[in-house]
Scaffold this motif. Structure first.
Motif, PDB file in Angstrom:
ATOM      1  N   LEU A 359      72.903  40.247   5.223  1.00  0.00           N
ATOM      2  CA  LEU A 359      72.459  39.219   6.162  1.00  0.00           C
ATOM      3  C   LEU A 359      71.539  39.776   7.235  1.00  0.00           C
ATOM      4  O   LEU A 359      70.586  39.108   7.657  1.00  0.00           O
ATOM      5  CB  LEU A 359      73.675  38.552   6.817  1.00  0.00           C
ATOM      6  N   SER A 360      71.819  40.992   7.684  1.00  0.00           N
ATOM      7  CA  SER A 360      71.016  41.559   8.778  1.00  0.00           C
ATOM      8  C   SER A 360      69.729  42.184   8.279  1.00  0.00           C
ATOM      9  O   SER A 360      68.707  42.164   8.966  1.00  0.00           O
ATOM     10  CB  SER A 360      71.837  42.594   9.544  1.00  0.00           C
ATOM     11  N   ARG A 361      69.749  42.750   7.071  1.00  0.00           N
ATOM     12  CA  ARG A 361      68.559  43.419   6.530  1.00  0.00           C
ATOM     13  C   ARG A 361      68.352  42.935   5.096  1.00  0.00           C
ATOM     14  O   ARG A 361      68.944  43.474   4.176  1.00  0.00           O
ATOM     15  CB  ARG A 361      68.725  44.935   6.520  1.00  0.00           C
ATOM     16  N   PRO A 362      67.577  41.901   4.909  1.00  0.00           N
ATOM     17  CA  PRO A 362      67.352  41.416   3.541  1.00  0.00           C
ATOM     18  C   PRO A 362      66.439  42.362   2.755  1.00  0.00           C
ATOM     19  O   PRO A 362      65.419  41.965   2.216  1.00  0.00           O
ATOM     20  CB  PRO A 362      66.698  40.051   3.775  1.00  0.00           C
ATOM     21  N   ASP A 363      66.827  43.649   2.748  1.00  0.00           N
ATOM     22  CA  ASP A 363      66.087  44.683   2.028  1.00  0.00           C
ATOM     23  C   ASP A 363      66.980  45.167   0.892  1.00  0.00           C
ATOM     24  O   ASP A 363      68.095  45.660   1.120  1.00  0.00           O
ATOM     25  CB  ASP A 363      65.734  45.829   2.977  1.00  0.00           C
ATOM     26  N   VAL A 364      66.498  45.056  -0.348  1.00  0.00           N
ATOM     27  CA  VAL A 364      67.319  45.400  -1.499  1.00  0.00           C
ATOM     28  C   VAL A 364      67.712  46.872  -1.468  1.00  0.00           C
ATOM     29  O   VAL A 364      68.854  47.234  -1.793  1.00  0.00           O
ATOM     30  CB  VAL A 364      66.561  45.070  -2.802  1.00  0.00           C
ATOM     31  N   VAL A 365      66.822  47.740  -1.051  1.00  0.00           N
ATOM     32  CA  VAL A 365      67.103  49.175  -1.034  1.00  0.00           C
ATOM     33  C   VAL A 365      68.249  49.479  -0.076  1.00  0.00           C
ATOM     34  O   VAL A 365      69.175  50.235  -0.418  1.00  0.00           O
ATOM     35  CB  VAL A 365      65.834  49.963  -0.661  1.00  0.00           C
ATOM     36  N   GLN A 366      68.217  48.918   1.101  1.00  0.00           N
ATOM     37  CA  GLN A 366      69.280  49.176   2.074  1.00  0.00           C
ATOM     38  C   GLN A 366      70.618  48.627   1.590  1.00  0.00           C
ATOM     39  O   GLN A 366      71.667  49.241   1.805  1.00  0.00           O
ATOM     40  CB  GLN A 366      68.908  48.556   3.419  1.00  0.00           C
ATOM     41  N   VAL A 367      70.599  47.481   0.930  1.00  0.00           N
ATOM     42  CA  VAL A 367      71.843  46.917   0.407  1.00  0.00           C
ATOM     43  C   VAL A 367      72.398  47.804  -0.704  1.00  0.00           C
ATOM     44  O   VAL A 367      73.612  48.067  -0.770  1.00  0.00           O
ATOM     45  CB  VAL A 367      71.599  45.486  -0.098  1.00  0.00           C
ATOM     46  N   ILE A 368      71.552  48.280  -1.590  1.00  0.00           N
ATOM     47  CA  ILE A 368      72.005  49.163  -2.675  1.00  0.00           C
ATOM     48  C   ILE A 368      72.617  50.428  -2.104  1.00  0.00           C
ATOM     49  O   ILE A 368      73.692  50.875  -2.542  1.00  0.00           O
ATOM     50  CB  ILE A 368      70.830  49.476  -3.618  1.00  0.00           C
ATOM     51  N   GLU A 369      71.997  50.997  -1.114  1.00  0.00           N
ATOM     52  CA  GLU A 369      72.532  52.223  -0.515  1.00  0.00           C
ATOM     53  C   GLU A 369      73.860  51.950   0.183  1.00  0.00           C
ATOM     54  O   GLU A 369      74.778  52.782   0.131  1.00  0.00           O
ATOM     55  CB  GLU A 369      71.519  52.809   0.456  1.00  0.00           C
ATOM     56  N   ALA A 370      73.990  50.797   0.827  1.00  0.00           N
ATOM     57  CA  ALA A 370      75.264  50.447   1.463  1.00  0.00           C
ATOM     58  C   ALA A 370      76.362  50.302   0.419  1.00  0.00           C
ATOM     59  O   ALA A 370      77.515  50.718   0.639  1.00  0.00           O
ATOM     60  CB  ALA A 370      75.112  49.155   2.264  1.00  0.00           C
ATOM     61  N   VAL A 371      76.046  49.717  -0.722  1.00  0.00           N
ATOM     62  CA  VAL A 371      77.036  49.564  -1.792  1.00  0.00           C
ATOM     63  C   VAL A 371      77.475  50.933  -2.295  1.00  0.00           C
ATOM     64  O   VAL A 371      78.677  51.206  -2.475  1.00  0.00           O
ATOM     65  CB  VAL A 371      76.461  48.710  -2.929  1.00  0.00           C
ATOM     66  N   LEU A 372      76.539  51.840  -2.535  1.00  0.00           N
ATOM     67  CA  LEU A 372      76.878  53.158  -3.067  1.00  0.00           C
ATOM     68  C   LEU A 372      77.669  53.988  -2.062  1.00  0.00           C
ATOM     69  O   LEU A 372      78.533  54.788  -2.459  1.00  0.00           O
ATOM     70  CB  LEU A 372      75.597  53.897  -3.477  1.00  0.00           C
ATOM     71  N   ARG A 373      77.404  53.818  -0.783  1.00  0.00           N
ATOM     72  CA  ARG A 373      78.155  54.577   0.224  1.00  0.00           C
ATOM     73  C   ARG A 373      79.606  54.132   0.328  1.00  0.00           C
ATOM     74  O   ARG A 373      80.472  54.922   0.678  1.00  0.00           O
ATOM     75  CB  ARG A 373      77.473  54.450   1.588  1.00  0.00           C
ATOM     76  N   ARG A 374      79.886  52.877   0.031  1.00  0.00           N
ATOM     77  CA  ARG A 374      81.237  52.332   0.243  1.00  0.00           C
ATOM     78  C   ARG A 374      81.993  52.077  -1.050  1.00  0.00           C
ATOM     79  O   ARG A 374      83.114  51.596  -1.018  1.00  0.00           O
ATOM     80  CB  ARG A 374      81.140  51.020   1.029  1.00  0.00           C
ATOM     81  N   ILE A 375      81.418  52.404  -2.181  1.00  0.00           N
ATOM     82  CA  ILE A 375      82.031  51.999  -3.437  1.00  0.00           C
ATOM     83  C   ILE A 375      83.340  52.732  -3.704  1.00  0.00           C
ATOM     84  O   ILE A 375      84.254  52.197  -4.342  1.00  0.00           O
ATOM     85  CB  ILE A 375      81.031  52.197  -4.597  1.00  0.00           C
ATOM     86  N   ARG A 376      83.469  53.978  -3.207  1.00  0.00           N
ATOM     87  CA  ARG A 376      84.712  54.726  -3.451  1.00  0.00           C
ATOM     88  C   ARG A 376      85.894  54.160  -2.667  1.00  0.00           C
ATOM     89  O   ARG A 376      87.039  54.444  -2.991  1.00  0.00           O
ATOM     90  CB  ARG A 376      84.508  56.205  -3.080  1.00  0.00           C
TER      91      ARG A 376
END
Length: 964
Positions: A359-376
């Motif tokens: 919602l805050s950053r409609p940037d696909v790259v930033q969302v992908i990186e956020a997903v990978l950082r929290r997936i564990r």
């Protein structure tokens, strides 16, 4: 039974205990009240029965005592006459203690004492003597204040011989009424005479109470009652003692009374026992309810405490319930739910953090990186990667990989491949497991290289198409449970949402900043670029130019071929404009057929002129649409920064103003902005404002110019002329504001007002008997073409009471040039109502015999330009004569405007002109002046008799001169 300490601190426990007690207390109290009332009634009934029995016994004793004394008097009566001592002794012995005095009463009234001291005895009546002759006795009562009444019993000595006299005995009160200590305990007896007097009462202080009781007795011989005594309420039972049969006296009422307190004394013991039973019952109810409620609420309190901890995000504690009932099952289910909620909360918090990133950053790259950082934090993954389609580079995909350690950075790379490589995953939207040997896709090889023994892949879809995938590297196959697989699908959905949001933002940005038809920047984007250019130019001390381009005659394309053809022309025009400028310049479309051009880095004044000429040349070439060629042109206005404006708004406005000046100058040309153009524009705005103000504040008025019939010498009508009483410039003629009124649309409202005013004045004149046959009103082309014009005229005629034959509407030649069916229908509809039409200013425009023949025009008005030079100017005379002849040939009337001299009037009369108007006849008059003018003209016409043509000259001259 053990009750936990502090248990009743719970509001629910207190409420339930109170409810239990209340539910038990209500029937107990109701039972107690009913029981007490029942016992009270039983005690009352028993007391009344006892009182009735005692009253009956007491009555019988009184009667027996009277009977005994009566018998004794009968026994001693024979001896009283002899006077022997033996007889006296026997009499005294028998009556001893029963009577206080004994006397002999003779018929003559004399009394002889036989025992005691008898008091005087009232004489017997004949009826009483007669009664005594039957062998019965007479009973009399002597009342004593505060003491029992004295009972007197009389019996005849010899019933057969009344001269023997009567024995009278005064009965002893204690003997007759009875001694107090002999009477029953707590029971009092009273005897009430037939007249309501109190004869006897065992109460020490009967006072007025028994007297009142005597007055309240009902007529029945027996009964019961309750009355209020001094010491309290009393229960009373009464019965009548019948005496008339043997004692010549009405019956007495014997009353037995007992205090209510004594009657109800057993209730006190009953109430004590009942109260003790109620207390014991309530105590048992409270104990049982508390014990039962504790078994219910203690587990609920444990569950409530667990819920509070869960609300505070503490999912580690468990609720312990030792019972094996439903509460135990509930606690076990609660603990299971809390454990699952703890895991889901961790997942949801992670997903919410990712959502915030989306919602805050409609940037696909930033969302992908956020997903990978929290997936564990969500699933037990060794490594993970996300691959997404690269829409900017065909045949490649962007790959993002996260290794074993959270400390490592996310690896970004591009790999060869397309979404076709992921279509196999699209068939399994719930996800699929892959072995290292099956993971042949380049995007999955990175996880295999990191040592993943198995891969779980979930496709990322958008609008039904696969755009990427999420890969999870694990230590073995099927290590994830259903919830964890669902969370991975949620992550894939979020990446898809981010991709869709980014794509939507790009689409919205394009829609918000570009024209969908021409693909040129729209007004918003062009203005933004213009403001940026102002900032750069101010910083670099540079100049730039703004060109405002408008297509000339573009309206004809839409009107003739439709808007689809017009859209094709606009698209072609936009393409031509782009070829007229450099790549650094910006071409935009503001709307309709208006375009703007931003020319950056202007080196001299000729640069913008060259571009403008190129634009005009490009727009002059024919446009081809639907097999048709259209020839247009362009008018260009030029504004230069900073000379012609310091802001984007000023530059656009001034370029627009210059463009309108180019149109006014003949179109297909370019014009630079000049400051005086603003002055003209401001003057126009000011005039429009003043015009609206004049309408609102009724600054307009109507004057009337009379018309004279040259054949009859009478006034034939008057033309209504509009004037504006301007607060600054005084009276203004229509030429100063009519065009502006038409352009702003105010002419409709203004024209209707003039029509109403003119008809109102005509009706007022005709009502006063003044002969003015018609009123002529000018109608603008815009007003005439309104769909409701016919109804507007009819409404005015109805409202003012003017017939249609008295109204003449003046129209211009430009209106008839359009020759639309609507104009013909309007004229036909009003003509049917008797309204006449006059063609104004004939000869100055596109005069044509065709529309005179086609449309129902009744009058032709010759413009003043032909009249002013008569009769000296031969050309004007010839034209005027031709117009008159032509109009008469077409059976039209002719009116000459602007007649200023008598010579012109006579010349027109000689040419056969029908009517004239002008300053020679009268200047435009206000309503009151018109009335006076018509009155004077009517008087002159009545004085003249037109007998021959040579006399008409005198008549016309007289009317004109005297009317003035």
């Amino acid at each position: 039974m053990k009750i936990q300490r502090g248990f009743l601190r719970s509001r629910v426990a207190r409420r339930i205990v109170a409810l239990f007690v209340l539910c038990a207390l209500v029937p107990i109290i109701a039972t107690a009240v009913l029981s007490r009332d029942h016992v009270r009634r039983l005690l009352f009934d028993r007391s009344y029965l006892h009182l009735a029995q005692l009253g009956q016994a007491y009555s019988q004793s009184l009667y027996e005592r009277l009977s005994i004394v009566q018998s004794l008097l009968g026994m001693v009566a024979p001896d009283t006459g002899s006077g022997s001592r033996a007889g006296a002794e026997r009499r005294n012995e028998n009556l001893l203690g029963r009577v206080d005095a004994l006397a002999l009463v003779r018929p003559d009234g004399s009394t002889a004492g036989l025992a005691g001291t008898p008091r005087p005895f009232a004489a017997l009546s004949d009826a009483e003597w007669k009664y005594l002759s039957t062998g019965k006795s007479i009973l009399r009562i002597r009342t004593n204040s505060g003491a029992p009444a004295t009972v007197i019993l009389a019996r005849a000595i010899d019933a057969r011989d009344s001269s023997a006299g009567v024995v009278v005995a005064e009965l002893n009160a204690e003997y007759f009424w009875g001694e107090a200590d002999v009477l029953p305990a707590v029971t009092d007896f009273s005897v009430i005479g037939a007249g309501g007097e109190l004869l006897f009462s065992s109460k020490k202080r009967p006072g007025p109470l028994l007297a009142a009781l005597a007055q309240r007795q009902p007529p029945s011989p027996n009964g019961r009652m309750v009355y209020d005594a001094t010491e309290g309420a009393e229960l009373a039972g009464y019965r009548e003692l019948f005496l008339r049969a043997n004692f010549y006296l009405s019956g007495w009422t014997v009353v037995a009374t007992r205090p209510e307190v004594e009657v109800l004394a057993p209730i006190a013991a009953f109430e004590q026992s009942l109260l003790l039973a109620i207390v014991l019952a309530l105590l048992g109810i409270v104990l049982v309810s508390v014990w039962q409620i504790r078994r219910t609420l203690v587990p609920l309190e444990g569950l409530l405490e667990g819920t509070r901890r869960a609300a505070n995000k503490d999912f580690s504690t468990r609720v312990e319930v030792l019972s094996h009932d439903e509460f135990g099952e509930l606690a076990q289910s609660f603990n299971t739910m809390i454990s699952r909620l703890g895991r889901q909360f961790t997942a949801l918090s992670t997903l919410s953090a990712i959502d915030r990133t989306i919602l805050s950053r409609p940037d696909v790259v930033q969302v992908i990186e956020a997903v990978l950082r929290r997936i564990r934090a969500i699933v037990p993954a060794q490594c993970a990667s996300i691959v997404i389609n690269d829409s900017r580079t065909a045949g490649t995909m962007r790959l993002y990989t996260r290794g074993h350690s959270d400390a490592t950075t996310i690896d970004r790379t591009r790999v060869a491949g397309t979404v076709d490589d992921l279509r196999l995953l699209g068939n399994k939207s719930e996800g699929t497991w892959l072995t290292p040997t099956a993971a042949t896709m380049p995007c999955a090889a990175s996880l295999v290289n990191l040592g993943a023994a198995a891969l779980f892949a979930v496709p990322i879809t958008w609008q039904g198409e696969v755009i990427g995938a999420v890969f999870i590297g694990t230590s073995r196959m099927s290590v994830l449970d259903d919830d964890e697989e669902a969370r991975i699908r949620d992550l894939a959905d979020r990446v898809g949402v981010a991709y869709a949001a980014a794509s939507k933002d790009e689409q919205l940005y394009y829609q918000a900043h570009y024209d969908p038809l021409t693909q040129l920047p729209n007004r918003l984007y062009f203005r933004d670029q213009l403001e940026r250019s102002i900032i750069r130019a101010e910083r670099n001390q540079a100049e730039f130019a703004v060109l405002f381009v408008d297509l000339d005659f573009f309206k004809h394309v839409n009107d003739s071929m439709g808007h689809a053809a017009g859209d094709e022309v606009l698209v072609e025009a936009g393409a031509r404009l782009r070829h007229c400028v450099r790549s650094t310049d910006i071409v935009g479309r503001l709307g309709g057929d208006e375009f703007t051009i931003l020319i950056t880095d202007v080196k001299g004044g000729g640069d913008s002129r060259v571009v403008a000429q190129n634009v005009i040349a490009a727009m002059s070439k024919p446009f081809l649409s639907a097999g048709q060629q259209y020839y247009l042109s362009a008018s260009v206005g030029i504004a230069v920064y900073p000379a012609d404006g310091a802001t984007a708004e000023e530059l656009l406005r001034n370029a627009d103003t210059a463009m309108y000046r180019a149109k006014e100058s003949g179109r297909s040309r370019s014009v630079y902005f000049e400051e005086k153009m603003n002055s003209a524009a401001l003057a126009r705005v000011r005039s429009e404002r003043d015009l609206r103000h004049a309408l609102e504040h009724r600054e307009f008025y109507v004057v009337y110019q009379p018309m004279l019939n040259l054949h009859t010498g009478k006034l034939s009508g008057a033309e209504a002329l509009l004037r504006w009483n301007h607060p600054e410039h005084g009276a203004l003629a229509p030429t100063a504001f009519i065009q502006l009124a038409e352009e702003t649309g105010l002419i409709d409202q203004l024209g209707e007002w003039v029509l109403h005013e003119a008809c109102t004045e005509l009706h007022a004149l005709q009502t006063r008997g003044l002969q003015l046959p018609k009123i002529s009103v000018n109608v603008s082309a815009r007003q005439f073409k309104q769909p409701n014009f016919v109804e507007t005229v009819r409404k005015v005629l109805r409202k003012t009471g003017v017939p249609g034959t008295s109204l003449e509407l003046e129209i211009t030649e430009s209106l008839l040039l359009e020759a639309t069916p609507q104009i013909g229908r309007t004229m036909a509809a009003l003509g049917a109502d008797g309204v006449r039409f006059a063609l104004d200013d004939f000869g100055t425009g596109y005069s044509s015999l065709a529309y005179l023949k086609r449309f129902p025009v009744d009058v032709v008005k010759i413009d003043r330009a032909f009249i002013k030079d008569l009769p000296a100017d031969r050309s004007s005379a010839a034209i005027t004569e031709a117009i008159i002849s032509m109009a008469h040939a077409l059976q039209k009337q002719v009116v000459a405007e602007g007649v200023a001299t008598a010579e012109q009037l006579m010349f027109l009369r000689d040419l056969g002109c029908d009517e004239v108007q002008g300053f020679h006849l009268a200047k435009p008059l206000r309503a009151a002046e018109l009335a006076a003018f018509v009155h004077r003209a009517q008087g002159v016409a009545d004085e003249q008799v037109v007998a021959a043509p040579e006399s008409r000259r005198a008549v016309l001259t007289a009317v004109a001169n005297k009317a003035r």
